[in-house]
Scaffold this motif. Structure first.
Motif, mmCIF file in Angstrom:
data_model
loop_
_atom_site.group_PDB
_atom_site.id
_atom_site.type_symbol
_atom_site.label_atom_id
_atom_site.label_comp_id
_atom_site.label_asym_id
_atom_site.label_seq_id
_atom_site.Cartn_x
_atom_site.Cartn_y
_atom_site.Cartn_z
ATOM 1 N N UNK A 43 -1.378 7.227 3.653
ATOM 2 C CA UNK A 43 -0.074 7.576 3.099
ATOM 3 C C UNK A 43 -0.178 8.013 1.641
ATOM 4 N N UNK A 44 0.697 8.919 1.277
ATOM 5 C CA UNK A 44 0.759 9.367 -0.106
ATOM 6 C C UNK A 44 -0.476 10.104 -0.567
ATOM 7 N N UNK A 45 -0.703 10.085 -1.869
ATOM 8 C CA UNK A 45 -1.842 10.805 -2.442
ATOM 9 C C UNK A 45 -3.094 9.932 -2.516
ATOM 10 N N UNK A 46 -3.036 8.708 -1.981
ATOM 11 C CA UNK A 46 -4.192 7.802 -2.008
ATOM 12 C C UNK A 46 -4.602 7.429 -0.591
ATOM 13 N N UNK A 47 -4.985 8.406 0.181
ATOM 14 C CA UNK A 47 -5.331 8.195 1.580
ATOM 15 C C UNK A 47 -6.749 7.640 1.718
ATOM 16 N N UNK A 48 -6.858 6.447 2.285
ATOM 17 C CA UNK A 48 -8.177 5.865 2.547
ATOM 18 C C UNK A 48 -8.909 6.684 3.605
ATOM 19 N N UNK A 49 -8.177 7.151 4.610
ATOM 20 C CA UNK A 49 -8.781 7.953 5.680
ATOM 21 C C UNK A 49 -9.412 9.213 5.096
ATOM 22 N N UNK A 50 -8.675 9.919 4.266
ATOM 23 C CA UNK A 50 -9.195 11.152 3.669
ATOM 24 C C UNK A 50 -10.408 10.879 2.789
ATOM 25 N N UNK A 51 -10.358 9.819 1.987
ATOM 26 C CA UNK A 51 -11.481 9.478 1.112
ATOM 27 C C UNK A 51 -12.726 9.132 1.931
ATOM 28 N N UNK A 52 -12.549 8.386 3.011
ATOM 29 C CA UNK A 52 -13.691 8.008 3.849
ATOM 30 C C UNK A 52 -14.310 9.230 4.511
ATOM 31 N N UNK A 53 -13.481 10.117 5.045
ATOM 32 C CA UNK A 53 -13.979 11.330 5.702
ATOM 33 C C UNK A 53 -14.710 12.209 4.693
#
Length: 78
Positions: A43-53
């Motif tokens: 959610x928002x601009x701090x996505x854990x999913x996006x950072x992990x990928x």
């Protein structure tokens, strides 16, 4: 032993796999805490999913049964 008087009940549990561009042997299994739903991780601009990928790891996010707006089953309430 069963949890219901008529035997086990099956419910659908939904999940979403996000993978990096390159193959990986690492998959993070993400499940929200008691007061959150599956959107907690992305959610928002701090996505854990996006950072992990972006770091080369895959994620598998689970929408817990009966929680939030997920695609998992919602058992009837009494």
């Amino acid at each position: 032993m069963t949890l219901t008087e008529h035997g086990p009940i099956r419910y659908r549990v939904a999940g979403r796999l996000c993978r990096p561009a390159r193959p990986t042997a690492t998959v993070q299994f993400l499940m929200s805490g008691f007061t959150y739903d599956h959107r907690y991780w992305d959610s928002g601009d701090r996505s854990h999913v996006q950072a992990a990928v972006e770091a080369g790891m895959a994620t598998y996010t689970v929408a817990r049964i009966g929680v939030g707006v997920g695609a998992s089953a919602r058992p009837p309430t009494k």
